[in-house]
Design an enzyme around this catalytic site. Structure first.
Site, PDB file in Angstrom:
ATOM      1  NE  ARG A  91     -20.281  10.759   5.181  1.00 21.82           N
ATOM      2  CZ  ARG A  91     -19.518   9.689   4.943  1.00 21.82           C
ATOM      3  NH1 ARG A  91     -19.342   9.273   3.700  1.00 21.82           N
ATOM      4  NH2 ARG A  91     -18.946   9.041   5.929  1.00 21.82           N
ATOM      5  CG  HIS A 111     -17.960  10.644  -3.621  1.00 25.09           C
ATOM      6  ND1 HIS A 111     -16.790  10.033  -3.236  1.00 25.09           N
ATOM      7  CD2 HIS A 111     -17.605  11.747  -4.310  1.00 25.09           C
ATOM      8  CE1 HIS A 111     -15.776  10.751  -3.659  1.00 25.09           C
ATOM      9  NE2 HIS A 111     -16.236  11.789  -4.331  1.00 25.09           N
ATOM     10  NE  ARG A 165     -16.496   2.270   4.457  1.00 29.44           N
ATOM     11  CZ  ARG A 165     -16.083   3.174   3.585  1.00 29.44           C
ATOM     12  NH1 ARG A 165     -16.287   2.987   2.293  1.00 29.44           N
ATOM     13  NH2 ARG A 165     -15.440   4.224   3.989  1.00 29.44           N
ATOM     14  CE1 TYR A 206     -19.397   5.739   2.236  1.00 28.08           C
ATOM     15  CE2 TYR A 206     -19.139   4.742   4.409  1.00 28.08           C
ATOM     16  CZ  TYR A 206     -18.801   5.711   3.485  1.00 28.08           C
ATOM     17  OH  TYR A 206     -17.859   6.669   3.806  1.00 28.08           O
ATOM     18  N   PRO A 215     -10.343   2.441  -1.729  1.00 28.36           N
ATOM     19  CG  PRO A 215      -9.293   3.975  -0.337  1.00 28.36           C
ATOM     20  CD  PRO A 215      -9.559   3.679  -1.789  1.00 28.36           C
ATOM     21  CG  ASN A 216     -11.752   1.316   3.728  1.00 33.65           C
ATOM     22  OD1 ASN A 216     -11.206   0.330   4.212  1.00 33.65           O
ATOM     23  ND2 ASN A 216     -11.258   2.535   3.859  1.00 33.65           N
ATOM     24  CG  ASN A 222     -16.460   5.754  -4.525  1.00 38.64           C
ATOM     25  OD1 ASN A 222     -15.719   6.497  -3.873  1.00 38.64           O
ATOM     26  ND2 ASN A 222     -17.583   5.257  -4.020  1.00 38.64           N
ATOM     27  CD  GLU A 279     -15.032  13.748  -6.924  1.00 38.89           C
ATOM     28  OE1 GLU A 279     -14.731  14.728  -7.634  1.00 38.89           O
ATOM     29  OE2 GLU A 279     -15.012  13.759  -5.690  1.00 38.89           O
ATOM     30  CB  ALA A 297     -10.364   7.770   2.407  1.00 40.55           C
ATOM     31  NE  ARG A 314     -16.528  11.232   5.595  1.00 43.31           N
ATOM     32  CZ  ARG A 314     -15.768  10.145   5.681  1.00 43.31           C
ATOM     33  NH1 ARG A 314     -15.166   9.657   4.605  1.00 43.31           N
ATOM     34  NH2 ARG A 314     -15.606   9.507   6.819  1.00 43.31           N
TER      35      ARG A 314
END
Ligand code: DHK
Length: 148
Positions: free
Chosen positions: A107, A100, A18, A23, A10-11, A74, A98, A77, A111
């Site tokens: 952060r 990111h 964004r 990012y 998502p996103n 990725n 995984e 969230a 998270r």
């Protein structure tokens, strides 16, 4: 020649617009193009999928079984919330790296928890778009380790 799935949650379709301070300014299209190029350099196919929906991401992992030799995930969230995604990876035994863009450990505390980490072969975070290429390298190494 093997095939690898690059799966974004998502996103991540909004990359480039964004929160660029977190990012970066690279779009998802650009990241996906870099993944395809890198895969070709390594002699492998790369297929890229993005969805904002948890169930669609779970479906993509199910469908990867027997098709892709591994997955760069990725989960956005959903990393921090989704037992469903964790169970899908465990159930399919798909080798997952995984990924990111940001360093999730530097952060907000929410998270720092990843449901994906316990079923992934490893985690790469904090290297921006380059992380996707590092993750593909890791999957190729994993495939070799498995005799592929
Ligand atoms: C992307 C997201 O959308 C966040 O929800 C994660 C991750 C971090 C990233 O850094 O790529 O917490």
């Amino acid at each position: 020649m093997a095939s690898f799935l690059v799966l974004n949650g998502p996103n991540l379709n909004l990359l480039g617009q964004r929160q660029p301070d977190i990012y970066g300014s690279t779009t998802l299209d650009q990241i996906e193009a870099q993944c395809l190029d890198h895969g070709a350099r390594l002699g492998h196919d790369v297929v890229c999928v993005q969805s904002n929906h948890e169930g669609a991401l779970i479906d993509a992992i199910h469908q990867a079984r027997g098709v892709h030799a591994g997955c760069v995930l990725n989960a956005g969230a959903y990393t921090h919330t989704s037992i469903g995604l964790m169970d899908a990876i465990a159930a399919t035994e798909l080798p997952v790296v995984e990924l990111h863009l940001s360093n999730i450990h530097a952060r907000e505390p929410f998270r720092h928890k990843s449901y994906i980490a316990s079923v992934a072969i490893g985690q790469i975070c904090g290297f921006g778009p380059r992380g996707y290429l590092l993750a593909l390298d890791a999957l190729v190494g994993n495939l070799r380790d498995r005799g592929g």
